[in-house]
Design a protein around this motif. Structure first.
Motif, mmCIF file in Angstrom:
data_model
loop_
_atom_site.group_PDB
_atom_site.id
_atom_site.type_symbol
_atom_site.label_atom_id
_atom_site.label_comp_id
_atom_site.label_asym_id
_atom_site.label_seq_id
_atom_site.Cartn_x
_atom_site.Cartn_y
_atom_site.Cartn_z
ATOM 1 N N UNK A 393 -64.025 -66.467 122.809
ATOM 2 C CA UNK A 393 -63.479 -66.762 121.489
ATOM 3 C C UNK A 393 -62.144 -67.485 121.630
ATOM 4 N N UNK A 394 -61.875 -68.384 120.704
ATOM 5 C CA UNK A 394 -60.577 -69.065 120.665
ATOM 6 C C UNK A 394 -59.863 -68.764 119.346
ATOM 7 N N UNK A 395 -60.221 -67.671 118.720
ATOM 8 C CA UNK A 395 -59.528 -67.270 117.487
ATOM 9 C C UNK A 395 -58.063 -67.009 117.819
ATOM 10 N N UNK A 396 -57.134 -67.756 117.207
ATOM 11 C CA UNK A 396 -55.715 -67.560 117.522
ATOM 12 C C UNK A 396 -55.177 -66.285 116.857
ATOM 13 N N UNK A 397 -54.321 -65.575 117.588
ATOM 14 C CA UNK A 397 -53.718 -64.365 117.040
ATOM 15 C C UNK A 397 -52.253 -64.575 116.686
#
Length: 398
Positions: A393-397
């Motif tokens: 996943x490359x969902x930014x936090x």
């Protein structure tokens, strides 16, 4: 120096290639770590594109079709292994599209996770994964962390110490494109509170419009029966977990922030009668909600109840039987389906590394993989435990 050199190479792409080629054909093929830790730093347009909801969703959908990651814990150390589907080398006919094999990577330590306080302390049933993000929590009211193991980003949610039992559930709404953590606080005196936290939006826990103590809402379940349950799964924008006393499935719609109940079939509910023998758990099977009725003494037989038709509440019973099992099998756990569509079942065998059974529910056949643990030693205590499955996943936090 190596990082700076790669960055200069990336910058040199811009004047030579059209932006459409870079965005549509080059960036989607790069490893997620490179995307998040290097390509985002090239320029603002690249960073905005990589973090856009559409690119993040397309990237996850593409990688979720070819890779499954496994997260393990051994005492306070964390490890990961990846199963990838790749073209078989030297397979004869190059036109054979099915000439692909699964290749498990050797188990490698994730040393950076040792800095995440939550992951050092909590059991596997208090660690949940949604679209590659991992939420780690504790019923003792300790800090809650959300981690992206792929990009190594992590955040700590606002921490408020409660003299109560606190349970968390993690979910995602595809309609609103929001990740939310549901917090249920049990003050032990018939007093409960529901809060929610939306990643990237909220700065503090937000009370839901549900107050069981005030009686201003008629909940479709008895809150004290589900106040301590941590085992849940998020499917189609809703978090599901089992109410073992009422023999129902409790549902929390992540987008609407509302509750409902899905009844279990009567035959399935019978498996809840003997708590000493059976351990029902909720999992995802082929994109559907499923209940695994696990018997502590029957490792060679698995009974699944799969909700094939959500709208019409059509359940299908699936019984899986293995004719041959290792003699020293001491534990089995159904994990859910992986990217190949096969059902993943973890087997724990005495004096051996963990074994992965992949069961094809159409052909009724299975294959076995051994996780490669460098320097594995059969220790009676401190054996590696499987935490969960997660996808790249490359969902930014941040």
């Amino acid at each position: 120096m190596a990082r700076e050199g790669r960055k200069r190479k990336l910058l040199n792409l811009s004047p030579e290639l059209p932006t459409e080629i870079i965005f549509s054909h080059i960036l989607p093929r790069l490893p997620p770590k490179d995307l998040m830790m290097q390509c985002r730093c090239v320029c603002k347009s690249w960073s905005s594109f990589i973090c856009s909801p559409s690119f993040v969703a397309d990237f996850w959908n593409d990688r979720n079709k070819s890779t499954t990651n496994f997260l393990f814990q051994k005492q306070n150390r964390f490890f990961s292994s990846k199963i990838e589907e790749k073209e078989q080398q030297g397979g004869g006919n190059n036109n054979n599209k099915n000439n692909r094999v699964l290749i498990p990577t050797p188990v490698a330590e994730l040393s950076y996770l040792s800095r995440c306080e939550a992951l050092q302390l909590y059991r596997y049933d208090e660690v949940q994964s949604v679209h590659g993000l991992v939420c780690a929590s504790s019923r003792k009211g300790d800090p809650v962390f959300v981690v992206n193991p792929t990009t190594r980003e992590s955040i700590q949610l606002p921490h408020v110490k409660h003299n109560a039992v606190v349970v968390y559930h993690f979910g995602f709404s595809p309609l609103t494109n929001e990740y939310k953590v549901l917090q249920l606080i049990n003050f032990r005196k018939s007093n409960f509170q529901f809060n929610a936290f939306t990643l990237g939006q909220d700065s503090s826990w937000r009370p839901l419009q549900v107050d069981p103590a005030a009686g201003n809402v008629d909940l479709p379940f008895k809150i004290w029966d589900v106040a301590a349950i941590t085992d849940s799964v998020c499917i189609n924008g809703a978090i599901h977990w089992i109410d073992k006393r009422e023999k129902d499935i409790l549902v929390f719609d992540v987008g609407k922030e509302s509750f409902s109940v899905v009844p279990l079939p009567e035959d399935c509910a019978q498996g809840f009668v003997d708590y000493n023998e059976n351990f029902p758990s909720i999992i995802e099977v082929g994109g559907c909600v499923a209940v695994d009725i696990a018997n502590r003494w029957e490792y060679d037989r698995i009974i699944l109840w799969i909700l094939k038709d959500y709208q019409n509440l059509v359940w299908v019973k699936e019984t899986i039987t293995f004719s041959e099992m290792p003699e020293k099998t001491i534990c089995s756990e159904v994990l859910g389906t992986i990217h190949t569509g096969e059902l993943a079942i973890m087997m724990e065998v005495v004096d051996s590394p963990l074994q992965l059974y992949l069961y094809n529910m159409k052909s009724k056949r299975h294959r076995i993989f051994d996780f490669v643990w460098p320097g594995f030693k059969a220790e009676p205590y401190g054996r590696p435990l499987l935490q969960l499955l997660y996808s790249d996943s490359i969902v930014p936090l941040k």
